[in-house]
Design an enzyme around this catalytic site. Structure first.
Site, PDB file in Angstrom:
ATOM      1  N   HIS A 137      -1.658  -1.238  -4.996  1.00 22.01           N
ATOM      2  CA  HIS A 137      -0.723  -0.503  -5.855  1.00 22.01           C
ATOM      3  C   HIS A 137       0.730  -0.735  -5.423  1.00 22.01           C
ATOM      4  O   HIS A 137       1.016  -1.065  -4.272  1.00 22.01           O
ATOM      5  CB  HIS A 137      -1.038   0.996  -5.829  1.00 22.01           C
ATOM      6  CG  HIS A 137      -0.895   1.620  -4.476  1.00 22.01           C
ATOM      7  ND1 HIS A 137       0.330   1.980  -3.934  1.00 22.01           N
ATOM      8  CD2 HIS A 137      -1.817   1.938  -3.536  1.00 22.01           C
ATOM      9  CE1 HIS A 137       0.155   2.497  -2.743  1.00 22.01           C
ATOM     10  NE2 HIS A 137      -1.140   2.476  -2.466  1.00 22.01           N
ATOM     11  N   GLU A 168      -8.148   4.753  -1.310  1.00 18.08           N
ATOM     12  CA  GLU A 168      -7.596   4.467   0.007  1.00 18.08           C
ATOM     13  C   GLU A 168      -8.487   5.084   1.085  1.00 18.08           C
ATOM     14  O   GLU A 168      -9.256   6.020   0.825  1.00 18.08           O
ATOM     15  CB  GLU A 168      -6.176   5.052   0.093  1.00 18.08           C
ATOM     16  CG  GLU A 168      -5.453   4.905   1.430  1.00 18.08           C
ATOM     17  CD  GLU A 168      -5.307   3.464   1.886  1.00 18.08           C
ATOM     18  OE1 GLU A 168      -6.355   2.869   2.234  1.00 18.08           O
ATOM     19  OE2 GLU A 168      -4.188   2.940   1.913  1.00 18.08           O
TER      20      GLU A 168
END
Length: 250
Positions: free
Chosen positions: A11, A89
């Site tokens: 990202h 994550e």
């Protein structure tokens, strides 16, 4: 020889990346810079002639919005997208929300490097009554108690990412579909370690820059034959070095 390609993208810069905080499963938005990075990644992919058949991302909006920006730029907003917490994550436990440099000043650069990059090292755990515990978040309502992390090492992140790759993503790539995965620094490090059979020492030094397309090429047996970033090599190296320096005391 038939070559199959896969694109991985971390990202763009998030608000907490900008503030140099441990983020983990905290659902923070992209910064203005991060949105621009994602758009530039999409423009680069379009310029290189990439199109896609299917997309995967996590359930965290910094990855989702990165994917949206990329798909806008390649004009494939209609693309089927599958979201999974298994691409989230790594969970940073009780470190989530803390400033990395301040944490390094308190505990030392080496301890923070181990928390960030050590293969089997877990940060301090959350407690289940902590507001940051994912069991309090409705998007994880279907997870079992064993699946809800209080903290994670990279090794534990690999344990959830690689089965998802093997069972869900890999068969689609092997079928010939052109796939893009928008995810996170550590979920992508987990996948890179697995695909390239990296040692624990090698993965310790791998830093994935924000919003730079990472292309894998596979042979007909789904063996990786090439891995490369798209873009300016010097700029990419500088971005990777900046990621490495986030966990150091000022």
């Amino acid at each position: 020889m038939a070559v199959t390609k896969l694109v991985l993208v971390r990202h763009g810069e998030s608000v907490w990346n900008k503030e140099n905080r441990f983020t983990g499963w905290t659902d923070v938005e992209l910064s203005d810079k991060g949105r621009n990075e994602a758009q530039e990644a999409g423009k680069l992919l379009k310029a290189e002639g990439f199109t896609f058949d299917y997309a995967y991302t996590s359930v965290l909006k910094r990855a989702i919005h990165t994917l949206w920006n990329i798909l806008d730029e390649v004009d494939q907003q209609w693309l089927p997208v599958e979201k999974s917490w298994k691409l989230n994550e790594r969970h940073y436990g009780a470190l989530q929300g803390l400033n990395k440099a301040e944490t390094a000043e308190k505990y030392g650069d080496e301890q923070v490097k181990q928390w960030r990059r050590g293969f089997a090292v877990t940060p301090p755990e959350l407690t289940k009554d902590d507001d940051r515990f994912p069991g309090k978040d409705p998007r994880y309502a279907s997870l079992t108690e064993a699946e809800l992390p209080l903290t994670e090492s990279l090794a534990l992140t690999i344990d959830r990412v690689t089965p998802y790759w093997e069972e869900v993503i890999k068969p689609r790539v092997a079928s010939g579909d052109k796939v893009i995965i928008a995810a996170h620094g550590n979920s992508l490090r987990a996948l890179v370690k697995y695909l390239d059979n990296m040692s624990e020492e090698e993965i310790l030094e791998l830093n994935i820059p924000t919003a730079v397309p990472l292309v894998y090429e596979f042979d007909e047996n789904m063996k990786p034959i090439k891995r490369y970033y798209l873009g300016n090599a010097e700029e990419i190296a500088a971005k990777a070095a900046a990621v490495a320096n986030q966990g150091k005391a000022k």
